[in-house]
Design an enzyme around this catalytic site. Structure first.
Site, PDB file in Angstrom:
ATOM      1  N   ASP A   1      40.529  11.556  -0.649  1.00  0.00           N
ATOM      2  CA  ASP A   1      39.402  12.434  -0.939  1.00  0.00           C
ATOM      3  C   ASP A   1      38.148  11.778  -0.386  1.00  0.00           C
ATOM      4  OD1 ASP A   1      37.701  14.482  -2.306  1.00  0.00           O
ATOM      5  OD2 ASP A   1      39.600  14.959  -3.277  1.00  0.00           O
TER       6      ASP A   1
ATOM      7  N   HIS B   1      38.323  12.574   2.800  1.00  0.00           N
ATOM      8  CA  HIS B   1      37.579  13.804   3.050  1.00  0.00           C
ATOM      9  C   HIS B   1      36.125  13.582   3.410  1.00  0.00           C
ATOM     10  CE1 HIS B   1      40.721  16.293   0.586  1.00  0.00           C
ATOM     11  NE2 HIS B   1      41.168  15.879   1.742  1.00  0.00           N
TER      12      HIS B   1
END
Length: 423
Positions: free
Chosen positions: A215, A238
Site C-alpha cells: 500500500d 501504492h
C-alpha cells in the site's frame, strides 16, 4: 551559599533526573506483555525500556504505553506477535483493544529505537497467513506513535506485518529514519493495506527508510503540516500519497509537504493525491521532487473524484464542493512507465479499483480535477519512457484548470510547455 549546600542541590537535581534502565522480563515461552504492563507505571520517565539482544519476546497481547517523558524503548531483541489468526481477531474485536498492537498515548522526548544488527531487532507480524487467507476482518494496526512531542523512530525493522505499520497521528517534531518494512509474500498472495507511514501531525521528517509493502509508502492525512519525506526506497506499494481527503464532507487541511529523493520500484503509483467529491478544505504547497520510478503504471496521478471502487460504481454527485488544491509541484521525475498487460495484486474487482476510464496505460500524468477547485499545479522536468517504447501520453481536462500545468492539458501525447521544461 556554602559548597556543601550547593552540592546537595545538584545531587538532588541529578537524583531526580537520574536515568534508569528497565530490562523487559522474558517468560520463556509465555506472553511477555503482562510483565511489561505491570512495570510501566514505574518506568514512564527518565528510563530506557530494553528488549535485550539475543532474546525473542512474545508480544501475544497489545502494549498500551502510559504518557511517557524522556523514555527510550530499545528493541534489541526480536518481538513476535501471535501467529494464530483467530487469536488476534478476538483481541482486535474486543471492546478494550487500544487500536494498535503497540500504542503510544502521549508524551515528550520519546524514542522508539530498533537495532542495526541484521539478525536482531525485528518485529515479526506473521502476516503471511493473513495474506494467504485474504483475511481482512479484525486486522491489527501495528504501531501508533500518537500524541508524542519531540519523538524519534529509528532503526526499527518489521517483518511481514499483517497490515498497517506506523501511524503518527497528533504528534509533533518527529524524526523517523533508518527504518525497514518488509511485507513480501512467499506465495504470491498480496499484502493488503501494509501502509508504511501514515503521517498525521506537524513538523515531521521521514528519511532513509526502506519500505517494501502493498500500500502507500507514505500517506499524509488530514491535519498534517510541515512534513518532509526523503531519501527513501519504496517497492511494491501504492505510492507517495496525500489523502484521501474530504470523505463524507470532511473539512481537510494539509499544508507544506515536501517529498524528495525517492525511488519507486514496481509500485502502482509514484506521486498521488486523492480527495473525495463533496469534501471541503484545502491542500496546498505540496511538492514531489527528484522521483525516480521503474515499471510504474501511474507515475503522477491527481484525482479530486475519488471513491471506494470496491464498494460499487462511481456515485453520481451533484455537489459543487471539493477539497481545494493549490501550489502543487511535480519536479524532476525520471523513469519507465509500465504499459504492458498488468494486474496489480490488490485488484479484486472487474474493472480493477485503480482503472481510469479512457486511459491507455502510457500516461506519465493524469490530472482528474474538479472544476474551479484547483490552481497552480505544475509538472516540470518530466522524463519518461514506456516499456513498449510507445509515445508517452497525459490525461487532463482543460475545462478544469486555467493555469499552465507544465504540459498541454488534453488527453493526448505529452507535450511540455516552457514552464514544464523549466524555462
Amino acid at each position: 551559599m556554602g559548597i556543601i549546600t550547593t552540592c546537595a542541590i545538584f545531587a538532588s537535581i541529578y537524583g531526580a533526573r537520574a536515568w534508569n534502565t528497565f530490562v523487559v522480563p522474558n517468560s520463556g515461552g509465555q506472553d511477555d506483555t503482562p510483565a511489561l504492563l505491570a512495570a510501566l507505571p514505574s518506568h514512564s520517565s527518565n528510563t530506557t525500556i530494553l528488549f535485550q539482544k539475543g532474546t525473542t519476546y512474545n508480544i501475544f497481547t497489545p502494549i498500551k504505553f502510559p504518557t511517557l517523558n524522556n523514555v527510550e524503548i530499545r528493541v534489541e531483541g526480536n518481538l513476535t506477535y501471535p501467529s494464530d489468526i483467530a487469536t488476534v481477531q478476538a483481541i482486535v474485536g474486543a471492546s478494550d483493544f487500544p487500536g494498535s498492537w503497540l500504542t503510544f498515548t502521549g508524551g515528550n522526548n520519546v524514542t522508539l529505537r530498533g537495532s542495526t544488527d541484521s539478525k536482531w531487532g525485528w518485529i515479526d507480524g506473521h502476516g503471511q497467513a493473513w495474506w494467504d487467507a485474504v483475511q481482512q476482518t479484525n486486522r491489527p494496526h501495528g504501531i501508533a506513535f500518537s500524541k508524542i512531542s519531540n519523538g524519534v523512530i529509528r532503526d526499527m525493522k518489521i517483518w511481514k506485518p499483517v497490515a498497517w505499520n506506523f501511524a503518527t497521528s497528533g504528534s509533533s517534531n518527529l524524526h523517523a529514519f533508518n527504518n525497514k518494512i518488509v511485507a513480501i509474500s512467499d506465495t504470491g498472495s498480496f499484502p493488503f493495506n501494509t501502509y508504511g507511514f501514515s503521517a498525521g501531525g506537524t513538523n515531521m521528517l521521514f528519511e532513509n527508510n526502506h519500505i517494501i509493502n502493498g500500500d502507500d509508502c507514505i500517506t499524509v492525512g488530514n491535519g498534517a503540516k510541515n512534513i518532509q519525506f526523503r531519501n527513501t526506497y519504496c517497492e511494491g506499494g501504492h505510492g507517495l500519497s496525500i489523502g484521501s481527503l474530504g470523505k463524507g464532507g470532511q473539512v481537510s487541511d494539509v499544508q507544506n509537504v515536501l517529498i524528495e529523493n525517492v525511488f519507486m520500484n514496481n509500485t502502482l503509483y509514484a506521486a498521488r493525491f486523492k480527495s473525495w467529491t463533496g469534501g471541503n478544505g484545502l491542500a496546498r504547497n505540496i511538492t514531489w521532487k527528484n522521483i525516480g520510478f521503474l515499471n510504474v503504471p501511474f507515475p503522477i496521478y491527481v484525482t479530486q473524484n475519488y471513491w471506494d471502487q470496491g464498494v460499487g460504481p462511481k456515485p453520481n454527485s451533484t455537489s459543487t464542493n471539493n477539497t481545494h488544491i493549490e501550489d502543487f509541484v511535480f519536479q524532476n521525475f525520471a523513469g519507465v512507465i509500465r504499459d504492458t498487460p498488468y494486474v496489480e495484486g490488490s485488484c479484486v474487482t472487474d474493472p480493477c479499483w485503480y482503472a481510469v476510464p479512457g486511459a491507455t496505460g502510457k500516461e506519465v500524468a493524469i490530472f482528474d480535477l474538479y472544476p474551479d477547485t484547483a490552481s497552480n499545479i505544475l509538472a516540470k522536468n518530466i522524463l519518461a519512457t514506456t516499456q513498449t517504447k510507445s509515445p508517452v501520453r497525459v490525461m487532463c481536462d482543460p475545462d478544469t484548470i486555467s493555469t499552465d500545468v507544465g504540459f498541454k492539458c488534453w488527453d493526448g501525447f505529452y507535450i511540455p510547455t516552457r514552464a514544464g521544461l523549466g524555462l
